[in-house]
Design a protein around this motif. Structure first.
Motif, PDB file in Angstrom:
ATOM      1  N   LYS A 159       0.702   6.426   3.969  1.00  0.00           N
ATOM      2  CA  LYS A 159      -0.612   6.699   4.580  1.00  0.00           C
ATOM      3  C   LYS A 159      -1.137   8.087   4.269  1.00  0.00           C
ATOM      4  O   LYS A 159      -2.343   8.316   4.209  1.00  0.00           O
ATOM      5  CB  LYS A 159      -0.529   6.509   6.105  1.00  0.00           C
ATOM      6  CG  LYS A 159      -0.874   5.132   6.536  1.00  0.00           C
ATOM      7  CD  LYS A 159      -1.324   5.083   7.989  1.00  0.00           C
ATOM      8  CE  LYS A 159      -1.860   3.701   8.295  1.00  0.00           C
ATOM      9  NZ  LYS A 159      -1.989   3.407   9.691  1.00  0.00           N
ATOM     10  N   LYS A 160      -0.193   9.014   4.034  1.00  0.00           N
ATOM     11  CA  LYS A 160      -0.622  10.382   3.715  1.00  0.00           C
ATOM     12  C   LYS A 160      -1.397  10.425   2.401  1.00  0.00           C
ATOM     13  O   LYS A 160      -2.242  11.283   2.186  1.00  0.00           O
ATOM     14  CB  LYS A 160       0.599  11.292   3.577  1.00  0.00           C
ATOM     15  CG  LYS A 160       1.349  11.535   4.855  1.00  0.00           C
ATOM     16  CD  LYS A 160       2.566  12.385   4.589  1.00  0.00           C
ATOM     17  CE  LYS A 160       3.801  11.525   4.507  1.00  0.00           C
ATOM     18  NZ  LYS A 160       5.014  12.241   4.147  1.00  0.00           N
ATOM     19  N   ASN A 161      -1.087   9.472   1.497  1.00  0.00           N
ATOM     20  CA  ASN A 161      -1.669   9.517   0.152  1.00  0.00           C
ATOM     21  C   ASN A 161      -3.007   8.802   0.046  1.00  0.00           C
ATOM     22  O   ASN A 161      -3.618   8.819  -1.014  1.00  0.00           O
ATOM     23  CB  ASN A 161      -0.698   8.888  -0.859  1.00  0.00           C
ATOM     24  CG  ASN A 161       0.531   9.733  -1.075  1.00  0.00           C
ATOM     25  OD1 ASN A 161       0.499  10.939  -0.830  1.00  0.00           O
ATOM     26  ND2 ASN A 161       1.615   9.125  -1.501  1.00  0.00           N
ATOM     27  N   TRP A 162      -3.467   8.155   1.152  1.00  0.00           N
ATOM     28  CA  TRP A 162      -4.747   7.453   1.078  1.00  0.00           C
ATOM     29  C   TRP A 162      -5.867   8.468   0.980  1.00  0.00           C
ATOM     30  O   TRP A 162      -6.044   9.301   1.871  1.00  0.00           O
ATOM     31  CB  TRP A 162      -4.948   6.575   2.326  1.00  0.00           C
ATOM     32  CG  TRP A 162      -4.026   5.411   2.418  1.00  0.00           C
ATOM     33  CD1 TRP A 162      -3.032   5.080   1.565  1.00  0.00           C
ATOM     34  CD2 TRP A 162      -4.014   4.438   3.452  1.00  0.00           C
ATOM     35  NE1 TRP A 162      -2.391   3.947   2.000  1.00  0.00           N
ATOM     36  CE2 TRP A 162      -2.971   3.523   3.154  1.00  0.00           C
ATOM     37  CE3 TRP A 162      -4.770   4.235   4.609  1.00  0.00           C
ATOM     38  CZ2 TRP A 162      -2.688   2.428   3.964  1.00  0.00           C
ATOM     39  CZ3 TRP A 162      -4.472   3.138   5.413  1.00  0.00           C
ATOM     40  CH2 TRP A 162      -3.449   2.253   5.082  1.00  0.00           C
ATOM     41  N   GLY A 163      -6.651   8.399  -0.091  1.00  0.00           N
ATOM     42  CA  GLY A 163      -7.796   9.304  -0.251  1.00  0.00           C
ATOM     43  C   GLY A 163      -7.481  10.594  -0.981  1.00  0.00           C
ATOM     44  O   GLY A 163      -8.370  11.411  -1.191  1.00  0.00           O
ATOM     45  N   PHE A 211       0.842  -1.197   0.000  1.00  0.00           N
ATOM     46  CA  PHE A 211       0.000   0.000   0.000  1.00  0.00           C
ATOM     47  C   PHE A 211       0.874   1.241   0.000  1.00  0.00           C
ATOM     48  O   PHE A 211       2.022   1.224   0.391  1.00  0.00           O
ATOM     49  CB  PHE A 211      -0.919   0.014   1.226  1.00  0.00           C
ATOM     50  CG  PHE A 211      -1.717  -1.238   1.372  1.00  0.00           C
ATOM     51  CD1 PHE A 211      -1.374  -2.189   2.309  1.00  0.00           C
ATOM     52  CD2 PHE A 211      -2.797  -1.473   0.548  1.00  0.00           C
ATOM     53  CE1 PHE A 211      -2.097  -3.353   2.428  1.00  0.00           C
ATOM     54  CE2 PHE A 211      -3.526  -2.639   0.659  1.00  0.00           C
ATOM     55  CZ  PHE A 211      -3.170  -3.585   1.610  1.00  0.00           C
TER      56      PHE A 211
END
Lengths: 156, 256
Positions: free
Chosen positions: B38-42, B35
Protein backbone atom coordinates in the motif's frame (compact mmCIF):
# COMPACT_ATOMS: atom_id res chain seq x y z
CA UNK A 1 -0.57 -25.03 -16.78
CA UNK A 2 2.08 -23.70 -19.12
CA UNK A 3 2.47 -22.38 -22.63
CA UNK A 4 5.06 -25.09 -23.36
CA UNK A 5 4.53 -28.31 -25.35
CA UNK A 6 2.14 -30.78 -23.70
CA UNK A 7 2.46 -34.49 -24.43
CA UNK A 8 -0.53 -36.11 -26.11
CA UNK A 9 -3.41 -36.99 -23.81
CA UNK A 10 -4.64 -40.56 -23.93
CA UNK A 11 -7.40 -41.66 -21.54
CA UNK A 12 -5.85 -43.77 -18.80
CA UNK A 13 -2.56 -41.82 -18.73
CA UNK A 14 -1.24 -40.65 -15.36
CA UNK A 15 -2.05 -37.10 -14.32
CA UNK A 16 0.14 -34.57 -16.11
CA UNK A 17 2.08 -32.48 -13.58
CA UNK A 18 3.57 -29.14 -14.48
CA UNK A 19 6.12 -27.94 -11.94
CA UNK A 20 6.82 -24.45 -13.23
CA UNK A 21 3.52 -22.99 -14.47
CA UNK A 22 3.94 -20.26 -17.03
CA UNK A 23 0.52 -18.63 -16.93
CA UNK A 24 -0.10 -15.05 -15.89
CA UNK A 25 -3.26 -13.32 -14.66
CA UNK A 26 -4.10 -9.65 -14.31
CA UNK A 27 -6.87 -8.38 -12.03
CA UNK A 28 -8.83 -5.67 -13.81
CA UNK A 29 -11.63 -3.26 -12.99
CA UNK A 30 -14.96 -4.81 -13.93
CA UNK A 31 -16.45 -1.91 -15.81
CA UNK A 32 -15.75 1.80 -16.26
CA UNK A 33 -17.33 4.25 -13.83
CA UNK A 34 -19.97 5.50 -16.23
CA UNK A 35 -20.91 2.02 -17.44
CA UNK A 36 -24.59 1.26 -16.63
CA UNK A 37 -23.95 -2.50 -16.20
CA UNK A 38 -24.22 -3.66 -12.56
CA UNK A 39 -21.09 -4.66 -10.69
CA UNK A 40 -21.71 -7.77 -8.60
CA UNK A 41 -19.79 -7.60 -5.32
CA UNK A 42 -18.56 -11.20 -5.43
CA UNK A 43 -17.50 -11.14 -9.09
CA UNK A 44 -13.88 -10.52 -10.11
CA UNK A 45 -12.62 -9.96 -13.63
CA UNK A 46 -9.21 -11.15 -14.80
CA UNK A 47 -7.30 -10.94 -18.05
CA UNK A 48 -5.52 -14.28 -18.37
CA UNK A 49 -3.08 -15.77 -20.83
CA UNK A 50 -4.78 -17.13 -23.92
CA UNK A 51 -3.97 -20.79 -23.30
CA UNK A 52 -5.86 -20.96 -19.99
CA UNK A 53 -9.13 -22.86 -19.58
CA UNK A 54 -11.76 -22.46 -16.85
CA UNK A 55 -10.32 -25.37 -14.90
CA UNK A 56 -6.85 -23.83 -15.18
CA UNK A 57 -8.11 -20.51 -13.78
CA UNK A 58 -9.87 -22.23 -10.91
CA UNK A 59 -6.88 -24.36 -9.98
CA UNK A 60 -4.47 -21.46 -10.39
CA UNK A 61 -6.40 -19.27 -7.96
CA UNK A 62 -6.92 -22.09 -5.51
CA UNK A 63 -3.38 -23.44 -5.43
CA UNK A 64 -1.35 -20.25 -5.76
CA UNK A 65 -3.55 -17.60 -4.14
CA UNK A 66 -5.79 -19.78 -1.91
CA UNK A 67 -8.91 -18.17 -3.38
CA UNK A 68 -12.07 -20.28 -3.55
CA UNK A 69 -14.19 -19.89 -6.65
CA UNK A 70 -17.68 -21.11 -7.41
CA UNK A 71 -17.77 -20.52 -11.15
CA UNK A 72 -15.45 -19.31 -13.89
CA UNK A 73 -16.43 -18.21 -17.39
CA UNK A 74 -13.93 -17.27 -20.08
CA UNK A 75 -14.26 -15.09 -23.14
CA UNK A 76 -11.80 -14.25 -25.89
CA UNK A 77 -11.96 -10.67 -27.10
CA UNK A 78 -10.41 -9.48 -30.30
CA UNK A 79 -7.93 -6.61 -30.02
CA UNK A 80 -8.99 -3.29 -31.51
CA UNK A 81 -7.82 -2.26 -34.96
CA UNK A 82 -6.43 1.26 -35.02
CA UNK A 83 -5.22 3.70 -37.62
CA UNK A 84 -1.99 5.20 -36.41
CA UNK A 85 -0.04 8.21 -37.60
CA UNK A 86 -0.30 10.59 -40.53
CA UNK A 87 -0.41 7.77 -43.08
CA UNK A 88 -3.19 6.07 -41.05
CA UNK A 89 -1.34 2.77 -40.88
CA UNK A 90 -3.66 -0.02 -39.80
CA UNK A 91 -2.49 -1.76 -36.63
CA UNK A 92 -4.19 -4.30 -34.45
CA UNK A 93 -3.84 -4.81 -30.72
CA UNK A 94 -3.36 -8.33 -29.38
CA UNK A 95 -6.36 -10.53 -28.64
CA UNK A 96 -6.96 -11.24 -24.98
CA UNK A 97 -8.96 -13.62 -22.79
CA UNK A 98 -11.14 -12.43 -19.92
CA UNK A 99 -12.13 -14.69 -17.02
CA UNK A 100 -15.24 -13.83 -15.01
CA UNK A 101 -14.74 -15.43 -11.61
CA UNK A 102 -17.53 -15.76 -9.04
CA UNK A 103 -16.46 -15.95 -5.41
CA UNK A 104 -18.54 -17.70 -2.71
CA UNK A 105 -21.43 -15.76 -1.19
CA UNK A 106 -20.30 -13.25 1.43
CA UNK A 107 -16.78 -12.83 -0.01
CA UNK A 108 -16.95 -9.39 -1.61
CA UNK A 109 -14.19 -7.72 -3.51
CA UNK A 110 -14.01 -4.13 -4.74
CA UNK A 111 -11.18 -2.98 -6.94
CA UNK A 112 -9.07 -0.60 -4.85
CA UNK A 113 -7.82 2.85 -5.83
CA UNK A 114 -4.27 1.93 -6.76
CA UNK A 115 -3.32 5.40 -8.02
CA UNK A 116 -4.83 7.77 -5.45
CA UNK A 117 -5.18 11.07 -7.26
CA UNK A 118 -4.10 13.41 -4.46
CA UNK A 119 -0.89 11.46 -3.79
CA UNK A 120 -0.05 11.26 -7.50
CA UNK A 121 -0.77 14.98 -7.96
CA UNK A 122 1.39 15.95 -4.98
CA UNK A 123 4.27 13.85 -6.32
CA UNK A 124 3.93 15.47 -9.73
CA UNK A 125 3.90 18.90 -8.04
CA UNK A 126 7.14 18.02 -6.20
CA UNK A 127 8.81 17.03 -9.46
CA UNK A 128 7.67 20.25 -11.14
CA UNK A 129 9.12 22.30 -8.26
CA UNK A 130 12.40 20.43 -8.62
CA UNK A 131 12.49 21.25 -12.31
CA UNK A 132 11.82 24.94 -11.56
CA UNK A 133 14.67 25.03 -9.04
CA UNK A 134 17.02 23.42 -11.54
CA UNK A 135 16.01 25.98 -14.18
CA UNK A 136 16.68 28.95 -11.86
CA UNK A 137 20.04 27.43 -10.91
CA UNK A 138 21.00 27.00 -14.54
CA UNK A 139 19.89 30.55 -15.35
CA UNK A 140 22.12 31.91 -12.58
CA UNK A 141 25.09 29.97 -13.90
CA UNK A 142 24.43 31.24 -17.42
CA UNK A 143 24.21 34.87 -16.29
CA UNK A 144 27.56 34.65 -14.49
CA UNK A 145 29.33 32.93 -17.38
CA UNK A 146 27.76 35.04 -20.15
CA UNK A 147 30.87 37.19 -20.67
CA UNK A 148 33.31 34.41 -19.67
CA UNK A 149 32.21 31.16 -21.24
CA UNK A 150 35.32 29.20 -20.20
CA UNK A 151 34.99 30.06 -16.54
CA UNK A 152 35.08 26.96 -14.31
CA UNK A 153 32.09 26.15 -12.12
CA UNK A 154 33.73 27.07 -8.84
CA UNK A 155 33.04 30.74 -9.42
CA UNK A 156 29.28 30.42 -10.03
CA UNK B 1 21.00 -22.83 12.71
CA UNK B 2 20.75 -19.72 10.60
CA UNK B 3 18.66 -20.19 7.47
CA UNK B 4 18.57 -17.75 4.59
CA UNK B 5 15.03 -17.43 3.23
CA UNK B 6 14.08 -15.15 0.38
CA UNK B 7 10.61 -13.82 1.18
CA UNK B 8 10.28 -11.46 -1.75
CA UNK B 9 11.44 -11.77 -5.31
CA UNK B 10 13.79 -8.83 -5.73
CA UNK B 11 14.47 -7.68 -2.16
CA UNK B 12 17.51 -8.38 0.01
CA UNK B 13 17.37 -11.82 1.70
CA UNK B 14 16.57 -11.78 5.45
CA UNK B 15 18.50 -13.96 7.91
CA UNK B 16 16.24 -15.83 10.31
CA UNK B 17 16.72 -17.26 13.80
CA UNK B 18 15.25 -20.69 14.86
CA UNK B 19 11.76 -21.20 13.50
CA UNK B 20 9.80 -21.23 16.79
CA UNK B 21 9.01 -17.53 16.96
CA UNK B 22 9.04 -16.69 13.26
CA UNK B 23 6.89 -17.93 10.42
CA UNK B 24 8.56 -18.50 7.08
CA UNK B 25 5.46 -18.59 4.85
CA UNK B 26 4.27 -15.33 3.34
CA UNK B 27 1.19 -13.61 4.71
CA UNK B 28 -1.95 -14.78 2.87
CA UNK B 29 -3.68 -11.70 1.55
CA UNK B 30 -5.71 -13.57 -1.10
CA UNK B 31 -6.74 -11.30 -3.90
CA UNK B 32 -4.84 -8.33 -2.49
CA UNK B 33 -1.66 -10.16 -3.52
CA UNK B 34 -2.44 -8.95 -7.01
CA UNK B 35 -1.56 -5.45 -5.84
CA UNK B 36 1.60 -3.86 -4.57
CA UNK B 37 2.37 -2.83 -1.00
CA UNK B 38 0.00 0.00 0.00
CA UNK B 39 2.92 2.33 0.60
CA UNK B 40 3.84 2.09 -3.10
CA UNK B 41 0.42 3.12 -4.47
CA UNK B 42 0.89 6.44 -6.29
CA UNK B 43 4.70 6.56 -5.99
CA UNK B 44 6.69 7.94 -8.91
CA UNK B 45 9.71 5.73 -8.27
CA UNK B 46 9.99 2.35 -6.55
CA UNK B 47 13.47 1.00 -5.83
CA UNK B 48 14.02 -2.74 -6.31
CA UNK B 49 17.04 -5.01 -6.63
CA UNK B 50 18.33 -6.64 -9.80
CA UNK B 51 17.30 -9.89 -11.47
CA UNK B 52 18.61 -13.31 -10.42
CA UNK B 53 21.64 -14.45 -12.42
CA UNK B 54 22.10 -17.97 -13.75
CA UNK B 55 25.22 -18.58 -11.64
CA UNK B 56 23.42 -17.55 -8.47
CA UNK B 57 20.51 -19.85 -9.26
CA UNK B 58 22.79 -22.82 -9.94
CA UNK B 59 23.75 -22.77 -6.27
CA UNK B 60 20.13 -23.23 -5.15
CA UNK B 61 18.41 -26.55 -4.47
CA UNK B 62 15.40 -27.65 -6.51
CA UNK B 63 12.79 -26.93 -3.78
CA UNK B 64 14.28 -23.44 -3.39
CA UNK B 65 14.03 -22.80 -7.12
CA UNK B 66 10.45 -24.06 -7.08
CA UNK B 67 9.53 -21.63 -4.31
CA UNK B 68 11.34 -18.76 -6.02
CA UNK B 69 9.47 -19.48 -9.24
CA UNK B 70 6.12 -18.93 -7.53
CA UNK B 71 7.32 -15.81 -5.77
CA UNK B 72 8.36 -14.42 -9.15
CA UNK B 73 5.10 -15.55 -10.73
CA UNK B 74 3.05 -13.65 -8.17
CA UNK B 75 5.28 -10.61 -8.53
CA UNK B 76 4.79 -10.67 -12.28
CA UNK B 77 1.01 -10.89 -11.92
CA UNK B 78 1.08 -7.97 -9.50
CA UNK B 79 3.18 -5.85 -11.87
CA UNK B 80 0.90 -6.65 -14.80
CA UNK B 81 -2.14 -5.65 -12.74
CA UNK B 82 -0.59 -2.33 -11.73
CA UNK B 83 0.60 -1.61 -15.28
CA UNK B 84 -2.83 -2.32 -16.77
CA UNK B 85 -4.64 -0.07 -14.32
CA UNK B 86 -2.10 2.69 -14.82
CA UNK B 87 -2.62 2.59 -18.58
CA UNK B 88 -6.42 2.78 -18.15
CA UNK B 89 -6.35 5.84 -15.94
CA UNK B 90 -3.33 7.42 -17.72
CA UNK B 91 -1.17 7.25 -14.58
CA UNK B 92 2.57 6.70 -14.51
CA UNK B 93 3.46 3.08 -13.85
CA UNK B 94 6.73 3.47 -11.91
CA UNK B 95 9.85 1.49 -12.91
CA UNK B 96 8.49 -0.69 -15.73
CA UNK B 97 11.89 -2.44 -15.91
CA UNK B 98 10.76 -4.50 -12.92
CA UNK B 99 8.75 -6.68 -15.28
CA UNK B 100 11.83 -7.29 -17.42
CA UNK B 101 13.87 -8.22 -14.35
CA UNK B 102 11.24 -10.71 -13.20
CA UNK B 103 10.96 -12.29 -16.64
CA UNK B 104 14.74 -12.54 -16.90
CA UNK B 105 14.91 -14.27 -13.50
CA UNK B 106 12.18 -16.69 -14.55
CA UNK B 107 13.90 -17.60 -17.81
CA UNK B 108 17.16 -18.10 -15.89
CA UNK B 109 15.40 -20.51 -13.51
CA UNK B 110 14.10 -22.38 -16.56
CA UNK B 111 17.60 -22.76 -18.02
CA UNK B 112 18.98 -24.08 -14.71
CA UNK B 113 16.11 -26.55 -14.25
CA UNK B 114 16.42 -27.64 -17.85
CA UNK B 115 20.17 -28.25 -17.45
CA UNK B 116 19.59 -30.39 -14.38
CA UNK B 117 16.75 -32.30 -16.05
CA UNK B 118 18.83 -33.06 -19.13
CA UNK B 119 21.77 -34.22 -17.04
CA UNK B 120 19.55 -36.50 -14.95
CA UNK B 121 17.85 -38.07 -17.96
CA UNK B 122 21.12 -38.52 -19.85
CA UNK B 123 22.64 -40.30 -16.85
CA UNK B 124 19.62 -42.51 -16.23
CA UNK B 125 18.29 -43.23 -19.70
CA UNK B 126 20.87 -42.07 -22.20
CA UNK B 127 18.43 -39.63 -23.81
CA UNK B 128 17.40 -36.10 -22.93
CA UNK B 129 13.85 -36.17 -21.65
CA UNK B 130 12.95 -33.30 -23.96
CA UNK B 131 10.85 -33.12 -27.08
CA UNK B 132 12.53 -35.20 -29.80
CA UNK B 133 13.44 -33.74 -33.16
CA UNK B 134 15.66 -34.32 -36.15
CA UNK B 135 17.62 -32.46 -38.82
CA UNK B 136 15.72 -32.90 -42.06
CA UNK B 137 16.55 -31.72 -45.57
CA UNK B 138 13.76 -29.37 -46.65
CA UNK B 139 12.59 -28.62 -50.21
CA UNK B 140 15.42 -26.09 -50.69
CA UNK B 141 18.08 -28.66 -49.85
CA UNK B 142 18.94 -26.93 -46.57
CA UNK B 143 19.05 -28.74 -43.22
CA UNK B 144 16.16 -27.79 -40.95
CA UNK B 145 15.61 -28.88 -37.33
CA UNK B 146 12.06 -30.20 -37.09
CA UNK B 147 10.50 -30.95 -33.70
CA UNK B 148 8.51 -34.16 -33.66
CA UNK B 149 4.80 -34.14 -32.85
CA UNK B 150 2.88 -36.85 -31.03
CA UNK B 151 -0.04 -38.58 -32.73
CA UNK B 152 -2.55 -41.12 -31.45
CA UNK B 153 -2.60 -42.97 -34.75
CA UNK B 154 0.26 -44.42 -36.83
CA UNK B 155 1.49 -42.37 -39.80
CA UNK B 156 -0.01 -44.53 -42.55
CA UNK B 157 -3.50 -44.34 -41.04
CA UNK B 158 -3.39 -40.60 -40.28
CA UNK B 159 -5.37 -39.05 -43.17
CA UNK B 160 -4.88 -35.39 -42.18
CA UNK B 161 -1.13 -35.79 -41.78
CA UNK B 162 -0.79 -37.51 -45.15
CA UNK B 163 -2.84 -34.80 -46.87
CA UNK B 164 -0.65 -32.09 -45.31
CA UNK B 165 2.47 -33.93 -46.39
CA UNK B 166 1.12 -34.10 -49.96
CA UNK B 167 0.49 -30.36 -49.99
CA UNK B 168 4.07 -29.51 -48.90
CA UNK B 169 6.41 -28.10 -51.59
CA UNK B 170 8.70 -30.67 -53.16
CA UNK B 171 11.68 -30.26 -55.47
CA UNK B 172 13.94 -32.46 -57.54
CA UNK B 173 17.64 -33.03 -56.93
CA UNK B 174 18.57 -30.72 -59.84
CA UNK B 175 16.46 -27.86 -58.44
CA UNK B 176 18.08 -28.27 -55.01
CA UNK B 177 21.61 -28.22 -56.43
CA UNK B 178 20.70 -25.14 -58.52
CA UNK B 179 19.61 -23.34 -55.36
CA UNK B 180 22.42 -24.59 -53.11
CA UNK B 181 25.13 -23.48 -55.56
CA UNK B 182 23.86 -19.90 -55.56
CA UNK B 183 23.18 -19.98 -51.80
CA UNK B 184 26.79 -21.01 -51.08
CA UNK B 185 28.14 -18.28 -53.39
CA UNK B 186 26.13 -15.73 -51.43
CA UNK B 187 27.26 -17.13 -48.07
CA UNK B 188 30.92 -16.93 -49.14
CA UNK B 189 30.41 -13.34 -50.33
CA UNK B 190 28.97 -12.36 -46.94
CA UNK B 191 31.81 -14.14 -45.13
CA UNK B 192 34.39 -12.31 -47.24
CA UNK B 193 32.73 -8.94 -46.54
CA UNK B 194 32.62 -9.75 -42.82
CA UNK B 195 36.34 -10.61 -42.80
CA UNK B 196 37.16 -7.42 -44.71
CA UNK B 197 35.23 -5.36 -42.16
CA UNK B 198 37.21 -6.90 -39.30
CA UNK B 199 40.49 -6.34 -41.12
CA UNK B 200 39.63 -2.64 -41.53
CA UNK B 201 38.80 -2.41 -37.84
CA UNK B 202 42.22 -3.85 -36.95
CA UNK B 203 43.95 -1.44 -39.32
CA UNK B 204 42.15 1.56 -37.85
CA UNK B 205 42.99 0.50 -34.31
CA UNK B 206 46.67 0.04 -35.18
CA UNK B 207 46.78 3.39 -36.96
CA UNK B 208 45.08 5.43 -34.24
CA UNK B 209 46.49 3.56 -31.24
CA UNK B 210 49.94 2.33 -32.28
CA UNK B 211 50.88 1.52 -28.66
CA UNK B 212 47.97 -0.88 -28.13
CA UNK B 213 48.41 -4.39 -26.73
CA UNK B 214 48.92 -6.57 -29.81
CA UNK B 215 48.23 -9.83 -27.99
CA UNK B 216 44.81 -8.63 -26.83
CA UNK B 217 44.06 -7.44 -30.37
CA UNK B 218 44.93 -10.88 -31.72
CA UNK B 219 42.61 -12.50 -29.17
CA UNK B 220 39.75 -10.18 -30.11
CA UNK B 221 40.17 -10.74 -33.84
CA UNK B 222 41.24 -14.38 -34.21
CA UNK B 223 40.34 -14.54 -37.93
CA UNK B 224 42.51 -11.55 -38.86
CA UNK B 225 46.24 -11.82 -39.51
CA UNK B 226 47.22 -8.93 -37.19
CA UNK B 227 50.99 -9.38 -37.71
CA UNK B 228 50.63 -8.68 -41.43
CA UNK B 229 49.08 -5.26 -40.79
CA UNK B 230 51.60 -4.41 -38.07
CA UNK B 231 54.50 -4.95 -40.47
CA UNK B 232 52.75 -3.12 -43.31
CA UNK B 233 51.94 -0.04 -41.24
CA UNK B 234 55.43 -0.05 -39.75
CA UNK B 235 57.01 -0.17 -43.19
CA UNK B 236 55.07 2.98 -44.18
CA UNK B 237 57.20 5.17 -41.87
CA UNK B 238 59.85 7.31 -43.64
CA UNK B 239 62.80 5.81 -41.76
CA UNK B 240 61.92 2.35 -43.02
CA UNK B 241 61.74 3.55 -46.65
CA UNK B 242 65.46 4.46 -46.81
CA UNK B 243 67.46 1.73 -48.52
CA UNK B 244 64.54 0.05 -50.30
CA UNK B 245 64.50 -0.70 -54.02
CA UNK B 246 61.93 0.79 -56.42
CA UNK B 247 60.08 -2.50 -56.65
CA UNK B 248 59.80 -2.70 -52.87
CA UNK B 249 58.55 0.91 -52.70
CA UNK B 250 55.93 0.19 -55.32
CA UNK B 251 54.68 -2.79 -53.26
CA UNK B 252 54.35 -0.52 -50.22
CA UNK B 253 52.34 2.14 -52.02
CA UNK B 254 49.57 -0.33 -52.82
CA UNK B 255 46.54 -0.03 -50.58
CA UNK B 256 46.59 -2.01 -47.39
Amino acid sequence: MSTRWYPLFQPGNPQLRVFLPNFWMKLIRPYAEDDPRPIFPNRVHFIVSMEMTRHDVKNYLKKIYNVDTIAVRTEIRMGKTKEVGKERMVTKEDDYKIAYVTLPEGQDFTFPDIYPKDKVDSKVEDEKKQMENMKTGLKRVKDVTKMKPDLPGWFT
Amino acid sequence: MIRKVVCSALKIPIFHQPKQWLRTTCIRLDLMEFFDDKKNWGEQQIRVGRSWKVDELRLKSNPDLHKLWFVLLKERNMLFTMEHDGKLGHFLFPNPERIDKVEESMSNIETVVRERNRAYYLLETGETGERPGAEIENFLGLQEYVQHKEYAVPEKENKEYLEEKEAEPKSSHEEKTWFLRRWRVKQRKFARAELRRKQFEVIHILRNFPDCDKEVLKEKYPEVNVDRYITRLKSRNYENLIGLSIHQLRCLTRKI
